[in-house]
Design a protein around this motif. Structure first.
Motif, PDB file in Angstrom:
ATOM      1  N   SER B  18      20.607  64.312   7.728  1.00 43.21           N
ATOM      2  CA  SER B  18      20.700  64.950   8.925  1.00 43.21           C
ATOM      3  C   SER B  18      20.782  66.301   8.389  1.00 43.21           C
ATOM      4  O   SER B  18      21.623  66.537   7.489  1.00 43.21           O
ATOM      5  CB  SER B  18      21.560  64.635   9.943  1.00 43.21           C
ATOM      6  OG  SER B  18      22.899  65.066   9.654  1.00 43.21           O
ATOM      7  N   PRO B  19      20.428  67.617   9.312  1.00 42.43           N
ATOM      8  CA  PRO B  19      20.495  68.806   8.855  1.00 42.43           C
ATOM      9  C   PRO B  19      21.910  69.129   8.491  1.00 42.43           C
ATOM     10  O   PRO B  19      22.877  68.737   9.067  1.00 42.43           O
ATOM     11  CB  PRO B  19      19.786  69.718  10.055  1.00 42.43           C
ATOM     12  CG  PRO B  19      18.944  68.501  10.730  1.00 42.43           C
ATOM     13  CD  PRO B  19      19.597  67.128  10.375  1.00 42.43           C
ATOM     14  N   LEU B  20      21.805  70.162   7.692  1.00 44.34           N
ATOM     15  CA  LEU B  20      23.327  70.697   7.347  1.00 44.34           C
ATOM     16  C   LEU B  20      24.304  70.943   8.244  1.00 44.34           C
ATOM     17  O   LEU B  20      25.425  70.868   8.450  1.00 44.34           O
ATOM     18  CB  LEU B  20      22.998  71.972   6.610  1.00 44.34           C
ATOM     19  CG  LEU B  20      23.976  72.609   5.409  1.00 44.34           C
ATOM     20  CD1 LEU B  20      24.402  71.348   4.663  1.00 44.34           C
ATOM     21  CD2 LEU B  20      23.447  73.616   4.728  1.00 44.34           C
ATOM     22  N   VAL B  21      23.453  71.683   9.507  1.00 41.11           N
ATOM     23  CA  VAL B  21      24.439  72.349  10.482  1.00 41.11           C
ATOM     24  C   VAL B  21      24.560  71.465  11.674  1.00 41.11           C
ATOM     25  O   VAL B  21      25.343  71.676  12.718  1.00 41.11           O
ATOM     26  CB  VAL B  21      23.777  73.594  11.181  1.00 41.11           C
ATOM     27  CG1 VAL B  21      23.642  74.588   9.998  1.00 41.11           C
ATOM     28  CG2 VAL B  21      22.517  73.212  11.840  1.00 41.11           C
ATOM     29  N   SER B  22      23.901  70.125  11.472  1.00 38.56           N
ATOM     30  CA  SER B  22      24.181  69.170  12.803  1.00 38.56           C
ATOM     31  C   SER B  22      25.329  68.364  12.738  1.00 38.56           C
ATOM     32  O   SER B  22      26.054  68.166  13.549  1.00 38.56           O
ATOM     33  CB  SER B  22      22.890  68.148  12.790  1.00 38.56           C
ATOM     34  OG  SER B  22      21.813  69.126  12.908  1.00 38.56           O
ATOM     35  N   SER B  23      25.602  68.075  11.400  1.00 41.73           N
ATOM     36  CA  SER B  23      26.599  67.008  11.108  1.00 41.73           C
ATOM     37  C   SER B  23      27.791  67.085   9.847  1.00 41.73           C
ATOM     38  O   SER B  23      26.633  67.376   9.095  1.00 41.73           O
ATOM     39  CB  SER B  23      26.729  65.569  11.440  1.00 41.73           C
ATOM     40  OG  SER B  23      25.694  65.079  10.662  1.00 41.73           O
ATOM     41  N   PRO B  24      28.904  67.079   9.603  1.00 43.72           N
ATOM     42  CA  PRO B  24      29.432  67.308   8.334  1.00 43.72           C
ATOM     43  C   PRO B  24      28.913  66.412   7.429  1.00 43.72           C
ATOM     44  O   PRO B  24      28.398  64.970   7.312  1.00 43.72           O
ATOM     45  CB  PRO B  24      30.769  66.691   8.570  1.00 43.72           C
ATOM     46  CG  PRO B  24      30.978  66.769  10.094  1.00 43.72           C
ATOM     47  CD  PRO B  24      29.826  66.494  10.866  1.00 43.72           C
ATOM     48  N   LEU B  25      28.425  67.137   6.470  1.00 38.18           N
ATOM     49  CA  LEU B  25      27.660  66.482   5.074  1.00 38.18           C
ATOM     50  C   LEU B  25      28.641  65.621   4.498  1.00 38.18           C
ATOM     51  O   LEU B  25      29.767  66.003   4.023  1.00 38.18           O
ATOM     52  CB  LEU B  25      27.204  67.425   4.429  1.00 38.18           C
ATOM     53  CG  LEU B  25      26.045  67.379   3.464  1.00 38.18           C
ATOM     54  CD1 LEU B  25      24.829  66.952   4.275  1.00 38.18           C
ATOM     55  CD2 LEU B  25      25.706  68.636   2.738  1.00 38.18           C
ATOM     56  N   PRO B  26      28.406  64.167   4.196  1.00 39.68           N
ATOM     57  CA  PRO B  26      29.451  63.130   3.348  1.00 39.68           C
ATOM     58  C   PRO B  26      29.361  64.083   1.947  1.00 39.68           C
ATOM     59  O   PRO B  26      28.485  64.484   1.578  1.00 39.68           O
ATOM     60  CB  PRO B  26      28.545  62.016   3.551  1.00 39.68           C
ATOM     61  CG  PRO B  26      27.657  62.154   4.600  1.00 39.68           C
ATOM     62  CD  PRO B  26      27.328  63.667   4.735  1.00 39.68           C
ATOM     63  N   GLN B  27      30.560  63.780   1.408  1.00 41.93           N
ATOM     64  CA  GLN B  27      30.797  64.178  -0.093  1.00 41.93           C
ATOM     65  C   GLN B  27      29.719  63.815  -0.958  1.00 41.93           C
ATOM     66  O   GLN B  27      29.081  64.639  -1.737  1.00 41.93           O
ATOM     67  CB  GLN B  27      32.094  63.958  -0.500  1.00 41.93           C
ATOM     68  CG  GLN B  27      32.150  64.187  -1.800  1.00 41.93           C
ATOM     69  CD  GLN B  27      33.553  63.998  -2.438  1.00 41.93           C
ATOM     70  OE1 GLN B  27      34.619  63.717  -1.529  1.00 41.93           O
ATOM     71  NE2 GLN B  27      34.185  64.231  -3.664  1.00 41.93           N
ATOM     72  N   GLU B  28      29.293  62.463  -0.863  1.00 31.22           N
ATOM     73  CA  GLU B  28      28.231  61.923  -1.683  1.00 31.22           C
ATOM     74  C   GLU B  28      26.969  62.584  -1.456  1.00 31.22           C
ATOM     75  O   GLU B  28      26.332  62.906  -2.452  1.00 31.22           O
ATOM     76  CB  GLU B  28      28.090  60.349  -1.293  1.00 31.22           C
ATOM     77  CG  GLU B  28      27.218  59.716  -2.210  1.00 31.22           C
ATOM     78  CD  GLU B  28      27.139  58.228  -1.769  1.00 31.22           C
ATOM     79  OE1 GLU B  28      26.037  57.517  -1.998  1.00 31.22           O
ATOM     80  OE2 GLU B  28      28.077  57.648  -1.246  1.00 31.22           O
ATOM     81  N   THR B  29      26.569  62.698  -0.185  1.00 29.06           N
ATOM     82  CA  THR B  29      25.258  63.439  -0.034  1.00 29.06           C
ATOM     83  C   THR B  29      25.397  65.007  -0.597  1.00 29.06           C
ATOM     84  O   THR B  29      24.220  65.432  -1.352  1.00 29.06           O
ATOM     85  CB  THR B  29      25.064  63.605   1.473  1.00 29.06           C
ATOM     86  OG1 THR B  29      24.889  62.088   2.056  1.00 29.06           O
ATOM     87  CG2 THR B  29      23.457  64.179   1.725  1.00 29.06           C
ATOM     88  N   ALA B  30      26.483  65.630  -0.362  1.00 32.23           N
ATOM     89  CA  ALA B  30      26.601  67.081  -0.841  1.00 32.23           C
ATOM     90  C   ALA B  30      26.488  66.918  -2.573  1.00 32.23           C
ATOM     91  O   ALA B  30      25.741  67.815  -2.975  1.00 32.23           O
ATOM     92  CB  ALA B  30      27.926  67.436  -0.501  1.00 32.23           C
ATOM     93  N   GLU B  31      27.025  65.929  -3.010  1.00 28.71           N
ATOM     94  CA  GLU B  31      26.850  65.942  -4.562  1.00 28.71           C
ATOM     95  C   GLU B  31      25.584  65.581  -5.085  1.00 28.71           C
ATOM     96  O   GLU B  31      25.049  65.709  -5.968  1.00 28.71           O
ATOM     97  CB  GLU B  31      27.952  64.897  -5.057  1.00 28.71           C
ATOM     98  CG  GLU B  31      29.346  65.524  -5.155  1.00 28.71           C
ATOM     99  CD  GLU B  31      30.374  64.603  -5.398  1.00 28.71           C
ATOM    100  OE1 GLU B  31      29.744  63.473  -5.567  1.00 28.71           O
ATOM    101  OE2 GLU B  31      31.557  65.096  -5.513  1.00 28.71           O
ATOM    102  N   GLN B  32      24.691  65.019  -3.965  1.00 25.70           N
ATOM    103  CA  GLN B  32      23.390  64.752  -4.687  1.00 25.70           C
ATOM    104  C   GLN B  32      22.221  66.043  -4.036  1.00 25.70           C
ATOM    105  O   GLN B  32      21.390  66.196  -4.918  1.00 25.70           O
ATOM    106  CB  GLN B  32      22.598  63.670  -3.429  1.00 25.70           C
ATOM    107  CG  GLN B  32      22.326  62.304  -4.065  1.00 25.70           C
ATOM    108  CD  GLN B  32      21.565  61.303  -3.159  1.00 25.70           C
ATOM    109  OE1 GLN B  32      21.687  61.533  -1.944  1.00 25.70           O
ATOM    110  NE2 GLN B  32      21.623  60.107  -3.643  1.00 25.70           N
ATOM    111  N   ILE B  33      22.778  66.771  -3.199  1.00 27.08           N
ATOM    112  CA  ILE B  33      21.892  67.949  -2.917  1.00 27.08           C
ATOM    113  C   ILE B  33      22.261  68.911  -3.848  1.00 27.08           C
ATOM    114  O   ILE B  33      21.017  70.029  -4.023  1.00 27.08           O
ATOM    115  CB  ILE B  33      22.084  68.321  -1.303  1.00 27.08           C
ATOM    116  CG1 ILE B  33      21.695  67.115  -0.437  1.00 27.08           C
ATOM    117  CG2 ILE B  33      21.112  69.414  -0.920  1.00 27.08           C
ATOM    118  CD1 ILE B  33      20.319  66.838  -0.342  1.00 27.08           C
ATOM    119  N   ALA B  34      23.475  69.229  -4.013  1.00 24.42           N
ATOM    120  CA  ALA B  34      23.798  70.424  -4.820  1.00 24.42           C
ATOM    121  C   ALA B  34      23.074  70.517  -6.194  1.00 24.42           C
ATOM    122  O   ALA B  34      22.517  71.876  -6.376  1.00 24.42           O
ATOM    123  CB  ALA B  34      25.252  70.405  -5.337  1.00 24.42           C
TER     124      ALA B  34
END
Lengths: 118, 118
Positions: B18-34
């Motif tokens: 789900s989009p960045l601004v819609s709901s808090p990004l889970p840590q795991e996802t953030a570490e995948q996207i970064a």
DNA sequence: TGGAGACATCGACATCCTTCTATGTCTCAG
DNA sequence: CTGAGACATAGAAGGATGTCGATGTCTCCA
């Protein structure tokens, strides 16, 4: 913090260009955009941005953000500064607290640059 | 190059969230996207991607790309590798030449993540 | 006025990134 | 089979980045 991080003064947004995939990006433009992406290219900062955006009223106090991470307060402060100086977060101080708010225009411009022309 | 750069195997695209601004990004996802954003967050790589995309037939040979920069051949090769391992560029060898092609789906997913929900 | 709390800044340290030169691998032409 | 050309890999050097503890600044309350 090297000077090159803040190509845009805080609050200024990306005066954006033709999409990445449409025509060759001029070197100068690339050097303007890269710091913005670099600001975003960190898991902590991604989560910070997301947390701020998803927060009630679209803004969040630093105290709220600190609690969401297993990192020291200065570290969070540092990341917020990077996001602010890149123009992705807006800062406003109210009393003892500092609130951050997502600069949606900057995000939209970035998205258009990356995804435009697809 | 540390291992964490290639979270996605080459060719795989971002199974996006789900989009960045819609709901808090889970840590795991953030570490995948970064790492994906990090791959993009360099002026040379931005121009490389743009050059490949804007090239005739949507693909470009390394020899063409080398000429567009004042950098050594191994340096360009390195940047292309980063873009390839992050899933942003597709690689195909034909004879002596290697051609790169933009994986538009990966770019589109990134753009949706950043700009979605605005 | 003084103390406490919210954030920011400083200085240090370990790690990572970009770039280079030197060298390796693969493929085709002769 | 051998040489040349296209590209990749290895290793090193220098600068940038993320994190911390210590400390500074500002604001409010008692």
């Amino acid at each position: 913090m090297s000077k090159s991080v803040s190509v845009l003064s805080p609050g200024e947004t990306v005066a954006c260009c033709s999409p990445l995939v449409s025509s060759p990006l001029p070197q100068e433009t690339a050097e303007q955009i890269a710091p913005l992406l670099k600001a975003l290219a960190d898991p902590v900062r991604l989560r910070l941005l997301s947390l701020v955006a998803a927060h009630a009223d679209g803004e969040a106090c630093v105290c709220d953000l600190n609690d969401a991470f297993d990192l020291s307060q200065p570290t969070i402060s540092h990341h917020l500064k990077v996001l602010h100086e890149s123009g992705l977060l807006e800062r406003s101080k109210r009393g003892v607290w500092v609130f951050y708010r997502v600069q949606r225009a900057a995000l939209a411009d970035l998205a258009a640059l990356i995804g435009g022309g697809l």
